[in-house]
Enzyme design. Structure first.
Site, PDB file in Angstrom:
ATOM      1  N   ARG A   1       0.650  -1.196  -0.010  1.00 61.14           N
ATOM      2  CA  ARG A   1      -0.157  -0.176  -0.099  1.00 61.14           C
ATOM      3  C   ARG A   1       0.800   1.190  -0.061  1.00 61.14           C
ATOM      4  NH1 ARG A   1      -3.397  -2.957  -1.536  1.00 61.14           N
ATOM      5  NH2 ARG A   1      -5.470  -3.357  -0.793  1.00 61.14           N
TER       6      ARG A   1
ATOM      7  N   GLU B   1      -3.869   7.443  -4.687  1.00 58.79           N
ATOM      8  CA  GLU B   1      -4.103   6.767  -6.167  1.00 58.79           C
ATOM      9  C   GLU B   1      -5.520   7.396  -6.548  1.00 58.79           C
ATOM     10  OE1 GLU B   1      -4.010   2.574  -5.746  1.00 58.79           O
ATOM     11  OE2 GLU B   1      -1.901   2.582  -4.853  1.00 58.79           O
TER      12      GLU B   1
ATOM     13  N   HIS C   1      -1.071   0.176  -9.733  1.00 63.57           N
ATOM     14  CA  HIS C   1      -1.576  -0.824  -8.699  1.00 63.57           C
ATOM     15  C   HIS C   1      -2.157  -1.747  -9.722  1.00 63.57           C
ATOM     16  CE1 HIS C   1      -3.650  -0.908  -4.449  1.00 63.57           C
ATOM     17  NE2 HIS C   1      -3.358  -2.174  -4.942  1.00 63.57           N
TER      18      HIS C   1
HETATM   19  C1  DGY Z   1      -5.358  -6.300  -2.789  1.00 61.32           C
HETATM   20  O1  DGY Z   1      -5.799  -7.262  -3.063  1.00 61.32           O
HETATM   21  O2  DGY Z   1      -5.240  -5.800  -1.583  1.00 61.32           O
HETATM   22  C2  DGY Z   1      -4.486  -5.648  -4.031  1.00 61.32           C
HETATM   23  O3  DGY Z   1      -3.908  -4.439  -3.631  1.00 61.32           O
HETATM   24  C3  DGY Z   1      -5.439  -5.468  -5.065  1.00 61.32           C
HETATM   25  O4  DGY Z   1      -5.235  -6.851  -5.641  1.00 61.32           O
END
Ligand code: DGY
Length: 336
Positions: A239, A268, A287
């Site tokens: 993240r 984002e 992402h």
């Molecule tokens: C998640 O699943 O947390 C990702 O960031 C998106 O696949």
């Protein structure tokens, strides 16, 4: 029993939609890549028994306050920092995520970023595209070796372990830092548990795979970046807010570290004017860690199965707040 009403916040693969439509009255924000506006989301939640959401939707006190029937929120992601789980638990709303199905795909992408940043692949393609390749030259686009180096993994959950497994093929020394030690991972991959400081100081590649929590927000700040080697590459597929981007810009400009591969961002989506994008030593992605066709389809189906279970009185397979289910079983009664 009346058909449950569910709200789906984006167009999803047909396999998942079909599952929901068989058993539920489905309302849909029918867009491919535009998030549902907040006001519409709140309006739709007001009449919904369940919601299928993405990490672009914030489910918080405000959303719950106006959603008296809501019993279940299924997130199509393994991370669920977009959901205030404590608020959901207080409100008696079950929350589920999609663990497991995206592990290997995200580990692949983590390695793609690591290799691309180490060997300057994006920069190299730009050189050709811009007509700047004149001749083979001794140090032309020379990067960092990966094989035989030291990989440091911060966050050794499922994806961290899958990244560690792949490192064996590159003959790497693997260090990891995690909330708890993982003896089975150590036995399988030879990874060694170290403090965060030791990992930062010793690794040639630092890979971030922790969930975003109050404890991990800006875990990689100026102080952490200054502890890394000047030849090190930072990779983040977890993240964005785990890294202090302002500090990272300085680290990359001033050579505290050598490069970065980033799939996630503090806020984002980012645009072309983001300060990290102008830097030659950054590989930037929007992402897409879990974005293979098979995995995204599987994630949507798993989220749909979670949602379906929650709104039809069964225990969702991937509950993150099981205490709500226990309360319901003990006779706390459903909401609404
Ligand atoms: C998640 O699943 O947390 C990702 O960031 C998106 O696949």
């Amino acid at each position: 029993m009346a058909r449950p009403k569910v709200y789906v916040t984006r167009r999803i693969p047909a396999a998942a939609m079909g599952l929901l439509q068989e058993r539920c009255d489905v309302r849909l924000w029918d867009e491919e890549d535009v998030p549902v506006p907040r006001a519409i989301l709140l309006d739709e939640l007001a009449g919904a028994d369940g919601a299928f959401v993405l990490l672009t939707e914030r489910i918080d006190e405000e959303a719950l306050a106006g959603a008296p029937r809501l019993k279940m929120v299924a997130n199509m992601a393994v991370g669920y920092d977009n959901i205030d789980v404590d608020a959901c638990t207080r409100a008696g709303v079950m929350v589920a995520n999609t663990p497991g199905v995206l592990t290997e795909t995200t580990a692949d992408l983590t390695w793609a970023l690591l290799l691309a940043a180490a060997r300057r692949l994006v920069e190299a393609q730009k050189v050709i595209e811009q007509g700047r390749w004149r001749a083979w030259s001794p140090m032309f686009l020379a990067g960092q070796d990966v094989y035989g180096r030291t990989l440091g993994i911060i966050g050794a959950g499922r994806i961290g372990a899958a990244v560690a497994r792949r490192a064996r093929g590159f003959d790497m020394t693997v260090l990891y830092h995690n909330r708890r030690r993982r003896p089975e991972l150590e036995a399988e991959t030879g990874a060694r548990y170290v403090s965060l400081d030791e990992l930062l100081a010793s690794s040639d590649f630092v890979v971030i795979l922790v969930p975003l929590t109050p404890e991990t927000r800006h875990l990689i700040d100026e102080d952490a970046l200054r502890k890394m080697k000047p030849t090190a590459v930072l990779v983040n597929t977890a993240r964005g807010p785990v890294v202090d981007e302002a500090a990272l810009v300085r680290a990359l400009k001033e050579g505290w570290i050598w490069g970065a591969g980033l799939d996630v961002w503090e806020k984002e989506p980012i645009g072309p004017d983001h300060p990290l994008l102008g830097l030659p030593n950054v590989v930037a992605l929007p992402h897409i860690g879990s974005a293979s066709i098979a995995t995204r389809t599987r994630m949507a189906v798993v989220a749909a199965e979670n949602l379906l279970a929650g709104v039809t009185g069964r225990r969702p397979p991937n509950l993150v707040n099981p205490e709500v289910w226990e309360r319901l079983r003990e006779g706390g009664g459903p909401r609404g």
